[in-house]
Enzyme design. Structure first.
Site, short mmCIF file in Angstrom:
data_model
loop_
_atom_site.label_atom_id
_atom_site.label_comp_id
_atom_site.label_asym_id
_atom_site.label_seq_id
_atom_site.Cartn_x
_atom_site.Cartn_y
_atom_site.Cartn_z
N GLY A 1 -1.22 53.02 79.27
CA GLY A 1 0.11 52.97 79.59
C GLY A 1 0.71 54.68 79.60
O GLY A 1 -0.34 55.75 79.43
N ASN A 2 1.87 54.91 80.17
CA ASN A 2 2.20 56.42 80.07
C ASN A 2 3.48 56.50 79.06
O ASN A 2 3.88 55.58 78.83
CB ASN A 2 2.77 56.51 81.62
CG ASN A 2 2.03 57.09 82.61
OD1 ASN A 2 0.52 56.59 82.43
ND2 ASN A 2 2.39 57.80 83.71
N ARG A 3 3.44 57.83 78.70
CA ARG A 3 4.68 58.01 77.69
C ARG A 3 5.80 58.13 78.30
O ARG A 3 5.94 58.81 79.60
CB ARG A 3 4.22 59.38 76.95
CG ARG A 3 3.10 59.20 75.99
CD ARG A 3 2.89 60.79 75.59
NE ARG A 3 3.81 61.32 74.72
CZ ARG A 3 3.83 62.35 74.04
NH1 ARG A 3 2.82 63.12 74.22
NH2 ARG A 3 4.90 62.73 73.22
N ALA B 1 7.98 56.31 84.20
CA ALA B 1 6.60 56.95 84.01
C ALA B 1 5.56 55.69 84.46
O ALA B 1 5.35 54.83 83.63
CB ALA B 1 6.45 57.58 82.66
N VAL B 2 5.23 55.88 85.54
CA VAL B 2 4.39 54.57 85.94
C VAL B 2 2.90 54.82 85.70
O VAL B 2 2.34 55.88 86.04
CB VAL B 2 4.46 54.54 87.52
CG1 VAL B 2 3.66 53.20 88.00
CG2 VAL B 2 6.02 54.20 88.07
#
Ligand code: CTP
Length: 405
Positions: free
Chosen positions: A209-211, A277-278
């Site tokens: 995932g993204n932060r 944040a995709v």
């Protein structure tokens, strides 16, 4: 405006008066000088001693105490910011009428600083045309009347009329102090905002995932709601944040879920902001049981990823196909050459505006502040100075507004 500010916390006689204690502490901890001015009725709920101990300043309600200090004029003259929480229907009516029949209304009438009103009352009182007319009057005069929160009221009732949480009131009040009043020019607009980070499952316990804390997206939602818009937030993983006032929040986990929810609502929206944040990639397959380290196929160390759809680009395509008329705003988090990469990204995504942040060294993620550049389709670039994420959100909305007319 720099610290310490002279902040007046006005407290009216409602059950939510106890929350004003937290608000006083919030401003004190930020280094502000706080003077609490309650109405006489407020002291039925919280004693003067509590407010005196928390603020370190005397507490009076009438204009005939400490007359030698001409308090009914001086407190208002010296104030940099007045925050009224809770504001009852009666106090709002008295301010709208220009009354000066106690120390609080005198202070407000004398003041020239920003005034922020956080209402708290029963839903019927809030929706009553008399209250709504008084609120409109105050807003026309430049007072920022915040939207009450929805939820449980005294007794068994629920609906709009609950006092916002103290931390949220303080954040909005600081925004007004630094940025100016929040005009109601977004009334009638439907706003769709994505926020937070998406997560793609590897197996039942792991993900890529993204932060993202979701703070900037939620701040954009907060400002839009208090400026009168109808707001929907599609949120991936975020920190524990207060739900933006009055906004509908739809929770998602993966990029494809986020795309589905955003796309389904795009046709109705006047403004779409992709602050999420995709996660650009997802595992090719999601294992149904936990993968084990060191097994023959070693699926973890050779994880195969496939690219996720570009949600923002898809929304722009939808507009090009005539399926939405929304103004479309993107974000770009860059570690190097932020402005140069930002401009190229705007051209590639064909959005109307792009907020470009520098995230070198992990800056911005989870922090309370932000800064950057707003690059627009017409080639203009506006620098957004370092400020709280709410102040940055207020500036972004000022820029978006020019594209909505
Ligand atoms: N975005 C999106 N869908 C994706 C990736 C990004 O909608 N699959 C959106 C983000 O929400 C943001 C903008 O596109 O508004 C830019 O995101 P960013 O991650 O900076 O750009 P990328 O297109 O992923 O380019 P790169 O990671 O190569 O810089």
């Amino acid at each position: 405006m720099s610290n310490p500010r002279n902040v007046v916390v006005g407290v009216a006689g409602g059950i939510a008066a106890y929350k004003a204690c937290h608000l006083v502490r919030d401003f004190k901890e930020a280094g502000d000088n706080v003077r609490v001015v309650p109405t006489a009725n407020a002291l039925n709920f919280v004693g003067a001693a509590t407010f005196e101990a928390l603020s370190g300043q005397p507490v009076d309600t009438g204009v005939f105490t400490r007359v030698d200090e001409v308090q009914h004029v001086r407190i208002g003259q010296e104030a940099d910011l007045i925050v009224i929480a809770p504001a009852t229907a009666d106090l709002i009516a008295r301010i709208a009428a220009g009354r000066a029949d106690d120390l609080l209304t005198s202070t407000i009438l004398v003041s020239t600083c920003p005034v922020v009103v956080a209402p708290a009352m029963h839903t019927e009182m809030w929706l009553n045309p008399a209250t709504q007319a008084n609120v409109r009057t105050l807003r026309e005069r430049g007072v920022t009347v915040l939207e009450p929160a929805h939820g449980r009221l005294t007794g068994a009732d629920t609906g709009p009329g609950r006092l916002m949480e103290p931390a949220a009131i303080a954040a909005m009040a600081r925004t007004v102090a630094e940025h100016g009043p929040l005009p109601r020019t977004l009334e009638g607009l439907r706003v769709l905002i994505s926020a937070g980070g998406t997560q793609e499952n590897i197996d039942p316990v792991r993900y890529v995932g993204n932060r993202s804390s979701g703070r900037q997206g939620f701040a954009l939602a907060d400002i839009a709601a208090h400026r009168g818009a109808t707001v929907t937030v599609v949120a991936g993983a975020t920190d524990e944040l207060d739900t933006p006032a009055g906004a509908e929040v739809v929770r998602v986990r993966s990029t494809r879920q986020l795309q589905e929810e955003m796309t389904a609502r795009a046709g109705e929206a006047d403004v779409i902001i992709m602050a999420a944040a995709v996660s650009d990639y997802r595992p090719e397959t999601e294992a149904t049981s936990k993968l084990k380290k060191g097994e023959a196929d070693d699926a973890l160390s050779t994880l195969r990823l496939v690219e996720n759809p570009d949600v923002l680009r898809g929304l722009v395509d939808k507009r090009e196909a005539g399926e939405t008329r929304a103004v479309i705003v993107g974000f770009a988090a860059e570690t190097d050459n932020p402005l140069e990469y930002g401009k190229a990204k705007l051209a590639r995504k064909a959005a109307d505006l792009l907020m470009v942040n520098s995230v070198a060294g992990g800056r911005v993620f989870g922090e309370a502040r932000n800064s950057g550049w707003l690059v627009a389709r017409d080639g203009s670039v506006a620098e957004i100075a370092d400020g709280s994420k709410h102040v940055v959100a207020a500036e972004i909305w000022d820029a978006i507004e020019k594209w909505t007319s």
